[in-house]
Design a protein around this motif. Sequence first.
Motif, short mmCIF file in Angstrom:
data_model
loop_
_atom_site.label_atom_id
_atom_site.label_comp_id
_atom_site.label_asym_id
_atom_site.label_seq_id
_atom_site.Cartn_x
_atom_site.Cartn_y
_atom_site.Cartn_z
N PRO A 1 59.30 28.83 12.04
CA PRO A 1 60.34 28.77 13.08
C PRO A 1 60.21 29.93 14.07
O PRO A 1 59.86 31.04 13.71
N TRP A 2 60.56 29.62 15.30
CA TRP A 2 60.55 30.64 16.33
C TRP A 2 61.82 31.47 16.25
O TRP A 2 62.84 31.05 15.69
N GLY A 3 61.72 32.66 16.81
CA GLY A 3 62.91 33.47 16.93
C GLY A 3 63.95 32.76 17.79
O GLY A 3 63.62 32.11 18.79
N ARG A 4 65.22 32.89 17.39
CA ARG A 4 66.24 32.12 18.10
C ARG A 4 66.56 32.69 19.46
O ARG A 4 67.24 32.05 20.26
N LEU B 1 69.45 42.30 19.32
CA LEU B 1 68.66 41.95 18.13
C LEU B 1 69.32 40.87 17.28
O LEU B 1 68.70 40.37 16.33
N ASP B 2 70.55 40.50 17.57
CA ASP B 2 71.24 39.44 16.81
C ASP B 2 70.88 38.10 17.45
O ASP B 2 71.59 37.55 18.28
N TYR B 3 69.72 37.58 17.03
CA TYR B 3 69.21 36.35 17.64
C TYR B 3 70.13 35.15 17.40
O TYR B 3 70.24 34.25 18.25
N ASP B 4 70.77 35.10 16.23
CA ASP B 4 71.69 33.99 15.96
C ASP B 4 72.85 34.01 16.94
O ASP B 4 73.28 32.96 17.44
N ALA B 5 73.37 35.21 17.22
CA ALA B 5 74.48 35.31 18.17
C ALA B 5 74.02 34.93 19.58
O ALA B 5 74.75 34.26 20.33
N ILE B 6 72.81 35.39 19.91
CA ILE B 6 72.27 35.02 21.24
C ILE B 6 72.13 33.51 21.36
O ILE B 6 72.51 32.89 22.36
#
Length: 749
Positions: A75-78, A140-145
């Motif tokens: 999976p790619w970074g979100r 750095l919070d990719y899920d939040a982004i």
Amino acid sequence: MRLFFRHWPRIAVTLIPLVFALLHAGGVVRLDVLQRLDDILYDARLRATMPRTLDERIVIVDIDEKSLAEVGRWPWGRDKLAALVQELLEQQKAALLGFDVFFPEPDESSGLKRLLQLARNELRDQPGFSERLAQLQGSLDYDAIFAKSLEKQPVVLGYYFTSDSGGLVSGVLPAPVMQQEALRGRPIRFVSYSGYGSNIEPLAGVAALAGHTNPIVEGDGVVRSIPVIAEYKDKYYESLSLAMFRLLTGLPSVEPGFPQEKFLSRNYQGLESILLKQGNKTMALPVDQRVTTLVPFRGPGGPNGGSFRYVSASDVLAKRVAPGQLKDKILLLGTTAPGLLDLRVTPVGEAYPGVEIHANMISGFLDGKVFVKPDYAVGFEVVILFLSGLTLALALPALSAPKAVATSAGVIAALVGLDFWLYSVYGLVLPLATALVMAFTAFALNMSYGYFVESRSKRELANLFGTYVPPELVDEMVKDPDSYTMKASAKELTVMFCDMRGFTKMSETMEPTQLQALLNSVFSRLTDLIRGNRGTIDKYMGDCVMAFWGAPVETPDHASLAVKTSLEMVLAVRELNVEHRAKGLPEIGIGIGLNTGSMCVGDMGSDIRRSYTVIGDAVNLGSRLEGLSKTYGVDTVVSESTRRLSTDFAWQELDKVRVKGKDQAVAIFCPVAALGRPGKEYAAELKEWGLALKAYRDQDWDACDVHLLNLQRMNAQKYLYRLYAERVASLRVLPFDPEWDGATNFETK
């Protein structure tokens, strides 16, 4: 009814496939091979009717091999997915985005989790580190982004259900679209699951909708349908395609669509449709009894399939897609990369992208072109089987082989045509394989029974009667061999005896081989005439041939046919004599006797030799009449019973005779010609003869002589008139006899 009793064994054999087909259709005896054949037929019909056109409304954003090579392994970074979403929805202005990928775990690829651990442990004494981390934490919070990119956007996330025995779960399910109460207590048989893998809560909580991506993989490993609504713990969840369609059309409410038929009970286990509602607006999506829908595949899958446009995800991220190219498009994010294991076996391809299954389903919803197997499919199949099977069972036994082939082909064509019409016009997928196999098997069994059983009896019948009756009568007999037998029975028939005149004299002057050839030639000509008029040859007796009409095949006009044959035989002998004179051969004559009456007909003889013949008083009289033809100088002598049944001819009464062995006198006649054939002069002769015969029977000899003189002037060659003149001369000397009935007694045979 008579047809049924005549062919009941063959009908019963033909009904055997129908019985097994009905048992299969009713679920009593399930034959997997028929289900497999139905699947094959459905797949072939689907491939034959696919539009194979590009649907411009839907575009697939493809995580392909190119994307994996440029962006990195999945999976790619979100953060990259957030950038992808922003590009598609905000820059390209797409109408809707659906995800055929899942996010069941947090994205830790940024290292934020490890940095927080360091800040709490090893580096907790470094205030600068904690301060800097606090500044960077948001980036750095990719899920939040990613969650922020999804918030308030037309996005539908995907997730999946499982049927694992352990019932493992991960992530957060969306709200169900239906509760059990909406089913009103009806036991609808949804596709049910025991576990799921969904998206993490930060993502699931911000997405507009979410739908499951489960296809139905059938026993042969092929995906043909999807569960529009699936069940998990008595709650009901929509598919990805349905969720995207609802969001696109703005129909938030989902309700079960029950059949409206009043005769169905509350326990009826099926839905007719899924209803999407918004205020007064309602849309019905047809479903089958498991609340599934067949996928309306448009054509081959993949970027080169031509059904949907594919855009590489890496091209979107790199902004290589021109602005506005995806405006107002319905987008599906999925993968065709083999390593990501989302390739399915479908009727239109063995490595079909799973994301395109949902694209086809959305396309079908938009076009109102959804194929379902209706809840009444079993009832329809039973009715079709019964009608077609009964038609074949009753029709085939009574038909010839070519007509049976044509009828079976017609039934099969009707079955295929009806099925195709219901499919193409109404989107109904109905069982076909069982009916086709039943029809083929019924035809094969019917033909086999006809060849191995009935044909044998027909061949035996043909061999038995072939030497007696003409081929055309044998053809009639073999259609119903059970109705014909050699067993003796009493019937009204017409018998003929035909004797060749002058045969004894010829035998004294001709060589045996010449005589044989002559006899064979004459008998062949006469036999052809008898058989051509539906007569049955009884036997040849030296220079005499015996025949009869009315058996073994019922012939209502047997008397008329016998008389017609006698006239044709007389004419044929005259033509033969012309040939004989030209060849220097002796001329011949014939004498024919015909009588109609009750006779015993059947197989008669000894244990050594038997024949199909007639016996009885009526036969004996026919033989006597043949002998009288010479006495009266005519070719044919016919009894009163034969004349009475032969109204198509002109007649000349010859006499009343009392033959040996008979006390009752019978009138005898000679056929002059077919009715209307004699000319006016001959009609006058017959009238004069009638007056002479009346005077003769009244013993008015003077008047009789006058009439006979007139007749001899009319036809000096007629022996009959000279015969009666001689009788009058001998009877004139006798006294008047009031008891005399005008009959002539014959004491010899």
